[in-house]
Design a protein around this motif. Structure first.
Motif, PDB file in Angstrom:
ATOM      1  N   PHE A 112       0.817  -1.222   0.000  1.00 36.03           N
ATOM      2  CA  PHE A 112       0.000   0.000   0.000  1.00 36.03           C
ATOM      3  C   PHE A 112       0.850   1.271   0.000  1.00 36.03           C
ATOM      4  O   PHE A 112       0.571   2.223  -0.731  1.00 36.03           O
ATOM      5  CB  PHE A 112      -0.941  -0.014   1.213  1.00 36.03           C
ATOM      6  CG  PHE A 112      -1.671   1.286   1.410  1.00 36.03           C
ATOM      7  CD1 PHE A 112      -2.738   1.635   0.598  1.00 36.03           C
ATOM      8  CD2 PHE A 112      -1.263   2.187   2.396  1.00 36.03           C
ATOM      9  CE1 PHE A 112      -3.390   2.841   0.766  1.00 36.03           C
ATOM     10  CE2 PHE A 112      -1.911   3.398   2.564  1.00 36.03           C
ATOM     11  CZ  PHE A 112      -2.981   3.724   1.754  1.00 36.03           C
ATOM     12  N   LEU A 113       1.897   1.289   0.819  1.00 40.01           N
ATOM     13  CA  LEU A 113       2.736   2.493   0.936  1.00 40.01           C
ATOM     14  C   LEU A 113       3.345   2.897  -0.406  1.00 40.01           C
ATOM     15  O   LEU A 113       3.421   4.080  -0.732  1.00 40.01           O
ATOM     16  CB  LEU A 113       3.874   2.235   1.929  1.00 40.01           C
ATOM     17  CG  LEU A 113       3.641   2.621   3.375  1.00 40.01           C
ATOM     18  CD1 LEU A 113       4.859   2.266   4.202  1.00 40.01           C
ATOM     19  CD2 LEU A 113       3.331   4.105   3.531  1.00 40.01           C
ATOM     20  N   VAL A 114       3.770   1.908  -1.161  1.00 38.16           N
ATOM     21  CA  VAL A 114       4.395   2.187  -2.467  1.00 38.16           C
ATOM     22  C   VAL A 114       3.345   2.753  -3.422  1.00 38.16           C
ATOM     23  O   VAL A 114       3.587   3.730  -4.145  1.00 38.16           O
ATOM     24  CB  VAL A 114       5.033   0.901  -3.053  1.00 38.16           C
ATOM     25  CG1 VAL A 114       5.748   1.203  -4.353  1.00 38.16           C
ATOM     26  CG2 VAL A 114       5.993   0.279  -2.058  1.00 38.16           C
ATOM     27  N   ARG A 115       2.156   2.143  -3.387  1.00 41.86           N
ATOM     28  CA  ARG A 115       1.078   2.631  -4.266  1.00 41.86           C
ATOM     29  C   ARG A 115       0.682   4.049  -3.872  1.00 41.86           C
ATOM     30  O   ARG A 115       0.429   4.897  -4.737  1.00 41.86           O
ATOM     31  CB  ARG A 115      -0.127   1.680  -4.189  1.00 41.86           C
ATOM     32  CG  ARG A 115       0.118   0.402  -4.974  1.00 41.86           C
ATOM     33  CD  ARG A 115      -1.053  -0.530  -4.928  1.00 41.86           C
ATOM     34  NE  ARG A 115      -1.095  -1.260  -3.675  1.00 41.86           N
ATOM     35  CZ  ARG A 115      -2.189  -1.740  -3.105  1.00 41.86           C
ATOM     36  NH1 ARG A 115      -3.359  -1.556  -3.682  1.00 41.86           N
ATOM     37  NH2 ARG A 115      -2.140  -2.397  -1.982  1.00 41.86           N
ATOM     38  N   LEU A 116       0.658   4.304  -2.569  1.00 35.49           N
ATOM     39  CA  LEU A 116       0.314   5.646  -2.085  1.00 35.49           C
ATOM     40  C   LEU A 116       1.356   6.658  -2.575  1.00 35.49           C
ATOM     41  O   LEU A 116       1.023   7.765  -3.009  1.00 35.49           O
ATOM     42  CB  LEU A 116       0.259   5.633  -0.551  1.00 35.49           C
ATOM     43  CG  LEU A 116      -0.114   6.955   0.114  1.00 35.49           C
ATOM     44  CD1 LEU A 116      -1.580   7.289  -0.154  1.00 35.49           C
ATOM     45  CD2 LEU A 116       0.118   6.900   1.626  1.00 35.49           C
ATOM     46  N   HIS A 117       2.620   6.257  -2.520  1.00 34.62           N
ATOM     47  CA  HIS A 117       3.731   7.107  -2.948  1.00 34.62           C
ATOM     48  C   HIS A 117       3.566   7.479  -4.434  1.00 34.62           C
ATOM     49  O   HIS A 117       3.701   8.644  -4.816  1.00 34.62           O
ATOM     50  CB  HIS A 117       5.043   6.347  -2.721  1.00 34.62           C
ATOM     51  CG  HIS A 117       6.281   7.172  -2.905  1.00 34.62           C
ATOM     52  ND1 HIS A 117       6.682   8.096  -1.985  1.00 34.62           N
ATOM     53  CD2 HIS A 117       7.205   7.202  -3.901  1.00 34.62           C
ATOM     54  CE1 HIS A 117       7.805   8.661  -2.396  1.00 34.62           C
ATOM     55  NE2 HIS A 117       8.139   8.134  -3.564  1.00 34.62           N
ATOM     56  N   ILE A 118       3.247   6.487  -5.246  1.00 36.33           N
ATOM     57  CA  ILE A 118       3.092   6.726  -6.693  1.00 36.33           C
ATOM     58  C   ILE A 118       1.881   7.623  -6.941  1.00 36.33           C
ATOM     59  O   ILE A 118       1.955   8.606  -7.690  1.00 36.33           O
ATOM     60  CB  ILE A 118       2.928   5.380  -7.459  1.00 36.33           C
ATOM     61  CG1 ILE A 118       4.181   4.526  -7.292  1.00 36.33           C
ATOM     62  CG2 ILE A 118       2.628   5.624  -8.929  1.00 36.33           C
ATOM     63  CD1 ILE A 118       4.034   3.103  -7.813  1.00 36.33           C
ATOM     64  N   PHE A 119       0.767   7.292  -6.295  1.00 39.55           N
ATOM     65  CA  PHE A 119      -0.465   8.061  -6.510  1.00 39.55           C
ATOM     66  C   PHE A 119      -0.282   9.520  -6.068  1.00 39.55           C
ATOM     67  O   PHE A 119      -0.671  10.455  -6.783  1.00 39.55           O
ATOM     68  CB  PHE A 119      -1.625   7.411  -5.743  1.00 39.55           C
ATOM     69  CG  PHE A 119      -2.914   8.187  -5.862  1.00 39.55           C
ATOM     70  CD1 PHE A 119      -3.635   8.179  -7.033  1.00 39.55           C
ATOM     71  CD2 PHE A 119      -3.382   8.956  -4.785  1.00 39.55           C
ATOM     72  CE1 PHE A 119      -4.803   8.917  -7.158  1.00 39.55           C
ATOM     73  CE2 PHE A 119      -4.540   9.685  -4.901  1.00 39.55           C
ATOM     74  CZ  PHE A 119      -5.264   9.671  -6.085  1.00 39.55           C
ATOM     75  N   ALA A 120       0.352   9.714  -4.906  1.00 38.79           N
ATOM     76  CA  ALA A 120       0.561  11.080  -4.400  1.00 38.79           C
ATOM     77  C   ALA A 120       1.454  11.884  -5.348  1.00 38.79           C
ATOM     78  O   ALA A 120       1.217  13.077  -5.568  1.00 38.79           O
ATOM     79  CB  ALA A 120       1.192  11.018  -3.007  1.00 38.79           C
ATOM     80  N   SER A 121       2.441  11.227  -5.950  1.00 35.67           N
ATOM     81  CA  SER A 121       3.353  11.924  -6.868  1.00 35.67           C
ATOM     82  C   SER A 121       2.605  12.434  -8.096  1.00 35.67           C
ATOM     83  O   SER A 121       2.763  13.598  -8.501  1.00 35.67           O
ATOM     84  CB  SER A 121       4.475  10.993  -7.319  1.00 35.67           C
ATOM     85  OG  SER A 121       5.076  10.404  -6.217  1.00 35.67           O
ATOM     86  N   PHE A 122       1.778  11.567  -8.690  1.00 38.10           N
ATOM     87  CA  PHE A 122       1.021  11.998  -9.877  1.00 38.10           C
ATOM     88  C   PHE A 122      -0.029  13.047  -9.509  1.00 38.10           C
ATOM     89  O   PHE A 122      -0.295  13.973 -10.291  1.00 38.10           O
ATOM     90  CB  PHE A 122       0.373  10.798 -10.569  1.00 38.10           C
ATOM     91  CG  PHE A 122       1.348   9.990 -11.375  1.00 38.10           C
ATOM     92  CD1 PHE A 122       1.982  10.545 -12.483  1.00 38.10           C
ATOM     93  CD2 PHE A 122       1.674   8.699 -11.024  1.00 38.10           C
ATOM     94  CE1 PHE A 122       2.905   9.826 -13.227  1.00 38.10           C
ATOM     95  CE2 PHE A 122       2.593   7.965 -11.759  1.00 38.10           C
ATOM     96  CZ  PHE A 122       3.212   8.532 -12.863  1.00 38.10           C
ATOM     97  N   SER A 123      -0.624  12.921  -8.328  1.00 38.24           N
ATOM     98  CA  SER A 123      -1.626  13.902  -7.888  1.00 38.24           C
ATOM     99  C   SER A 123      -0.976  15.263  -7.696  1.00 38.24           C
ATOM    100  O   SER A 123      -1.561  16.293  -8.075  1.00 38.24           O
ATOM    101  CB  SER A 123      -2.273  13.447  -6.580  1.00 38.24           C
ATOM    102  OG  SER A 123      -2.848  12.186  -6.760  1.00 38.24           O
TER     103      SER A 123
END
Lengths: 286, 239
Positions: free
Chosen positions: B174-185
């Motif tokens: 989850f943390l990695v996915r959150l990191h990716i999503f937050a970057s694009f957001s």
């Protein structure tokens, strides 16, 4: 003089025994196919093996007698290579040309002819024939060897592959990028700890597992090679070693065990340790 | 919302929002570009806290994702691996400290536009999520430089090729996915923040540079047509 002669006979006996062992070890090495060009190994194209298993084994056996068509053991010695090439590519045209061998086979096998494998190239057919000539389905890939048979060199090679000190042939990244085993300081923690993997999955399942990448390896080409059979065997041997050492309570040697430790690590002690833990979990006998 | 949408479609949506947003900002601000340029120093001062560390983090990520083979080679020695991971974590921690100072300054001064105020806050929050998740990843999932080059780099490459392999991201924790999503957001929100002024001014200067030879050519062509005007051959009496 008598003593001298008896010593000579004894030496000759030892020499004969040594030669026998060397021959036996040579034979055992021949029975395992290696796909990374290792010495003392039978070589064949994995693609040829796959085609043979997919297309030939439905009607032919190898050394087990007639099935639908003839037994293929020794077929490359019984028939000429040119004839085999023509017959495999288009048996119908060879039969139509009234070739006596083809007609005799056609008559012998209840007028059932082999399908025309026109889609196979000459090279592919030659590769299949080479595969049959070197021992065919009797040859097993090197990674199917039980990890019990691993030498200290195999285990050390597995450790180096696991930690990235030696690179995998097809560019796969070291296991320690994501995984660790007990006692290895440079292991990653994204994936699970693999210390108990060998005992959990056992040899055969682990062999199958190591044939496929842990994650989507190559998006564009699913048939891209991953590990060579030798690498796969070495990693399996290292994982077995890690399991054994951990069960024996000797995790520190996983870091870089010396060969003497590898040789003397008692599997029975490991199994005893495992069973004593199981007994402890069960609690006192009622 | 399907999770795969977040890693297959959202990166493209975020990039489109970023590009469209910057273009709209440019079209709105081009008449008062002098004012925007004057405001830059204030923005520069506001975002100066932790700027170096954030920039280093960005460069580190870019090297990891663009040159994975370099990372694999570097990490093949345990000493170099520890060095890279240690440096990455230290830079991340410094970036977090910089973020705190940045947020303090942001809260300390009010802005004239409520939209910019909200956008700045959202952007900074996404930045915090990115930094915190990155630091936690470094602690919980060791050797992120290695597995990032191994798993996230092919994912980013697939996005660049236009054939997103969301599976790479979806199998991550989850943390990695959150990191990716937050970057694009953060990328999607960027045009609404004060930082977009830099992009607007850069775009204006680029257009001016590109426009100069076009304008010279257009003037030359106009002069040539005046000189060789076909109307003068057709109706010579009108000259």
């Amino acid at each position: 003089m008598k003593r001298f002669v008896s010593a000579g006979v004894r030496d000759l006996g030892r020499l004969a025994l040594l030669l026998l062992l060397v021959a036996a070890s040579g034979m055992s090495q021949f029975a395992w196919a290696d796909d990374d060009g290792g010495l003392n190994s039978a070589k064949f194209s994995p693609e040829a093996a796959a085609i043979f298993n997919r297309r030939c084994t439905a009607c032919h056996t190898y050394g087990r007698g007639i099935k639908v068509g003839p037994d293929l053991k020794g077929v490359t010695e019984r028939r000429k290579r040119d004839w085999l090439l023509k017959f495999i590519s288009s048996s119908s045209s060879v039969i139509k040309s009234a070739d006596p061998t083809a007609v005799a086979l056609f008559t012998q096998f209840k007028q059932q002819r082999m399908p025309d494998w026109t889609d196979l190239s000459e090279k592919q057919i030659n590769d299949i024939l080479d595969f049959v000539a070197v021992g065919g389905p009797d040859i097993k890939p090197a990674d199917e060897r039980n990890a019990d048979l691993a030498t200290p060199a195999d285990i050390e090679n597995g450790r180096q592959l696991f930690t990235g000190q030696t690179h995998f042939k097809y560019g796969a990244q070291p296991c320690s990028s994501c995984h660790t085993v007990h006692g290895l300081s440079s292991g990653g923690s994204l994936g699970p700890d693999l210390t108990q993997t060998y005992f959990r999955y056992q040899d055969r399942a682990l062999t199958q597992f190591l044939r496929h990448p842990c994650f989507q390896w190559n998006n564009s080409d699913s048939s891209a090679p991953y590990l060579t059979t030798r690498e796969s065997f070495a990693v399996k041997a290292f994982l077995r070693q890690a399991s054994v050492l951990h069960a024996a309570g000797n995790a520190n040697t996983v870091q870089q065990p010396n060969s003497a430790e590898i040789r003397t690590t008692p599997i029975k002690a490991a199994q005893a340790a495992l069973s004593s833990r199981a007994d402890a979990r069960k609690g006192p006998a009622r | 919302m399907k999770t795969s949408f977040l890693f297959a479609a959202w990166p493209y949506i975020a990039l489109s929002l970023f590009l469209a947003g910057i273009l709209v900002r440019y079209l709105l601000d081009r008449r008062r570009i002098a004012t925007v340029t004057a405001e830059l120093s204030e923005v520069r001062e506001l975002f100066s806290a932790g700027r170096l560390w954030l920039l280093l983090l960005l460069i580190g990520h870019a090297i990891d994702l663009l040159f994975p083979r370099v990372i694999f080679w570097w990490n093949s020695s345990p000493t170099r691996l520890y060095l890279l991971e240690g440096a990455g974590f230290a830079i991340g921690a410094a970036a977090l400290a910089g973020w705190l100072r940045l947020m303090w300054r942001h809260l300390d001064r009010s802005n004239r536009s409520a939209i910019t105020e909200i956008s700045d806050t959202v952007f900074l929050s996404l930045l915090l999520i990115g930094i915190l998740s990155g630091l936690l990843m470094a602690v919980l999932y060791r050797w992120s430089s290695s597995w990032g080059a191994m798993i996230i780099a092919p994912y980013v490459a697939s996005l660049v090729r236009g054939n997103p392999a969301a599976g790479f991201a979806l199998q991550m924790p989850f943390l990695v996915r959150l990191h990716i999503f937050a970057s694009f957001s953060a990328l999607a929100v960027l045009p609404l923040t004060r930082l977009a002024s830099f992009a607007v001014v850069a775009l204006d200067r680029s257009f001016a540079l590109i426009g100069r030879p076009v304008s010279v050519t257009a003037h030359g062509a106009e002069a040539w047509f005046r000189k060789h005007n076909p109307a003068s051959w057709l109706w010579p009496e009108e000259d």
